[in-house]
Design a protein around this motif. Structure first.
Motif, short mmCIF file in Angstrom:
data_model
loop_
_atom_site.label_atom_id
_atom_site.label_comp_id
_atom_site.label_asym_id
_atom_site.label_seq_id
_atom_site.Cartn_x
_atom_site.Cartn_y
_atom_site.Cartn_z
N LEU A 22 0.84 -1.20 0.00
CA LEU A 22 0.00 0.00 0.00
C LEU A 22 0.88 1.25 0.00
CD1 LEU A 22 -2.90 1.14 0.15
CD2 LEU A 22 -2.67 1.06 2.64
N ALA A 23 1.90 1.26 0.85
CA ALA A 23 2.81 2.41 0.90
C ALA A 23 3.56 2.57 -0.43
CB ALA A 23 3.81 2.22 2.04
N ASP A 24 4.01 1.45 -1.00
CA ASP A 24 4.71 1.51 -2.29
C ASP A 24 3.77 1.98 -3.39
OD1 ASP A 24 6.98 1.23 -3.91
OD2 ASP A 24 6.43 -0.81 -4.48
N GLY A 25 2.53 1.52 -3.36
CA GLY A 25 1.54 1.93 -4.35
C GLY A 25 1.23 3.42 -4.25
N LEU A 26 1.09 3.92 -3.03
CA LEU A 26 0.82 5.35 -2.85
C LEU A 26 2.02 6.19 -3.29
CD1 LEU A 26 -1.04 5.24 0.59
CD2 LEU A 26 -2.03 5.73 -1.66
N ALA A 27 3.22 5.71 -3.03
CA ALA A 27 4.43 6.42 -3.49
C ALA A 27 4.46 6.45 -5.02
CB ALA A 27 5.69 5.75 -2.94
N GLY A 28 4.04 5.36 -5.64
CA GLY A 28 3.99 5.33 -7.10
C GLY A 28 2.97 6.32 -7.64
N LEU A 29 1.80 6.38 -7.02
CA LEU A 29 0.78 7.33 -7.45
C LEU A 29 1.24 8.78 -7.26
CD1 LEU A 29 -2.61 5.84 -6.21
CD2 LEU A 29 -1.77 6.03 -8.55
N ALA A 30 2.03 9.01 -6.23
CA ALA A 30 2.54 10.35 -5.95
C ALA A 30 3.75 10.70 -6.82
CB ALA A 30 2.91 10.49 -4.48
N HIS A 31 4.23 9.73 -7.59
CA HIS A 31 5.43 9.90 -8.42
C HIS A 31 6.59 10.42 -7.58
CE1 HIS A 31 3.71 9.41 -12.62
NE2 HIS A 31 2.71 9.16 -11.79
N GLU A 32 6.82 9.70 -6.50
CA GLU A 32 7.91 10.02 -5.57
C GLU A 32 9.23 10.06 -6.35
OE1 GLU A 32 11.15 9.09 -2.96
OE2 GLU A 32 10.26 7.54 -4.20
N ALA A 33 10.11 10.97 -5.99
CA ALA A 33 11.32 11.25 -6.77
C ALA A 33 12.21 10.02 -6.99
CB ALA A 33 12.12 12.36 -6.08
N THR A 34 12.38 9.22 -5.96
CA THR A 34 13.23 8.03 -6.10
C THR A 34 12.63 7.05 -7.11
OG1 THR A 34 13.91 8.26 -3.79
CG2 THR A 34 14.36 6.15 -4.85
N GLY A 35 11.32 6.86 -7.04
CA GLY A 35 10.65 5.98 -7.99
C GLY A 35 10.77 6.47 -9.41
N VAL A 36 10.63 7.77 -9.61
CA VAL A 36 10.78 8.36 -10.95
C VAL A 36 12.19 8.12 -11.47
CG1 VAL A 36 10.80 10.54 -12.25
CG2 VAL A 36 8.96 10.09 -10.60
N ALA A 37 13.18 8.34 -10.60
CA ALA A 37 14.58 8.15 -11.00
C ALA A 37 14.85 6.68 -11.38
CB ALA A 37 15.51 8.59 -9.88
N VAL A 38 14.30 5.76 -10.60
CA VAL A 38 14.51 4.33 -10.89
C VAL A 38 13.86 3.96 -12.22
CG1 VAL A 38 13.93 1.99 -10.14
CG2 VAL A 38 14.83 3.62 -8.49
N MET A 39 12.65 4.43 -12.45
CA MET A 39 11.96 4.09 -13.71
C MET A 39 12.70 4.67 -14.92
SD MET A 39 9.58 2.07 -13.23
CE MET A 39 9.47 1.32 -11.64
N LYS A 40 13.21 5.87 -14.79
CA LYS A 40 14.00 6.46 -15.88
C LYS A 40 15.28 5.67 -16.10
CE LYS A 40 12.11 11.03 -15.56
NZ LYS A 40 11.96 12.01 -16.57
N HIS A 41 15.92 5.27 -15.00
CA HIS A 41 17.14 4.49 -15.08
C HIS A 41 16.89 3.15 -15.80
CE1 HIS A 41 20.86 2.48 -13.90
NE2 HIS A 41 20.15 1.54 -13.30
N LEU A 42 15.73 2.55 -15.52
CA LEU A 42 15.39 1.27 -16.14
C LEU A 42 14.86 1.42 -17.56
CD1 LEU A 42 13.68 -0.50 -13.09
CD2 LEU A 42 15.97 -0.94 -14.00
N GLY A 43 14.57 2.65 -17.96
CA GLY A 43 14.09 2.88 -19.31
C GLY A 43 12.58 2.84 -19.47
N TYR A 44 11.85 2.89 -18.36
CA TYR A 44 10.39 2.87 -18.41
C TYR A 44 9.85 4.30 -18.38
CZ TYR A 44 10.73 -2.10 -17.35
OH TYR A 44 11.03 -3.43 -17.40
N PRO A 45 8.68 4.52 -19.00
CA PRO A 45 8.09 5.86 -18.93
C PRO A 45 7.57 6.13 -17.51
CG PRO A 45 6.59 4.34 -20.02
CD PRO A 45 7.88 3.60 -19.79
N GLU A 46 7.52 7.39 -17.17
CA GLU A 46 7.11 7.77 -15.80
C GLU A 46 5.69 7.34 -15.48
OE1 GLU A 46 6.74 11.81 -13.13
OE2 GLU A 46 8.14 11.81 -14.81
N TYR A 47 4.81 7.30 -16.47
CA TYR A 47 3.41 6.95 -16.19
C TYR A 47 3.24 5.51 -15.71
CZ TYR A 47 3.22 4.76 -20.85
OH TYR A 47 3.45 3.98 -21.95
N ILE A 48 4.27 4.68 -15.87
CA ILE A 48 4.19 3.31 -15.37
C ILE A 48 4.03 3.30 -13.85
CG2 ILE A 48 6.65 2.80 -15.04
CD1 ILE A 48 4.27 0.40 -16.73
#
Length: 133
Positions: A22-48
């Motif tokens: 639940l906490a991870d899901g809410l952080a994803g919905l909030a586009h928390e900075a670390t999550g955004v950085a990881v997704m960009k690093h992995l090559g995924y779009p931010e909307y994922i």
């Protein structure tokens, strides 16, 4: 293990895992900075992050509910696919082995409430046979 102990083990492990997701899901919905950085690093779009955030919240709710076993099974499967996908995503881009530890540990943590749920279901359905004299 007695039914009461199995029940406590099941509910504690399930609630802890559900709160983590639940906490991870809410952080994803909030586009928390670390999550955004990881997704960009992995090559995924931010909307994922939004898609995965919603899926994790729904999955957390699904493993807490007690009425629909198939839904719960699919939620556990979805979390398993998520963690395996995270591990292979890191592997595919050449991240060091240390970066593979977090999704593998998450997969290991996931196995605890799943195992507990199966034990809990088996204990609930067990009816001892009366001895016939």
């Amino acid at each position: 293990m007695k039914t009461n102990k199995i029940s406590i083990f099941y509910w504690v492990s399930t609630i802890v895992f559900a709160l983590m997701m639940l906490a991870d899901g809410l952080a994803g919905l909030a586009h928390e900075a670390t999550g955004v950085a990881v997704m960009k690093h992995l090559g995924y779009p931010e909307y994922i992050l939004t898609i995965l955030g919603i899926a994790k919240i729904l999955g957390a709710l699904a493993i807490i509910q007690t009425k629909f076993d198939t839904l719960k099974e699919w939620a556990f499967a979805g979390f398993t696919i998520n963690f395996i996908g995270a591990c292979f995503s890191r592997l595919a881009i050449g991240d060091p082995a240390g970066e593979l530890i977090a999704p593998l540990v998450a997969l290991l943590i996931l196995s605890v409430p799943y195992y507990a749920w199966k034990r809990y279901k088996a204990a609930k359905s067990y009816t001892p046979q009366l001895a016939v004299r």
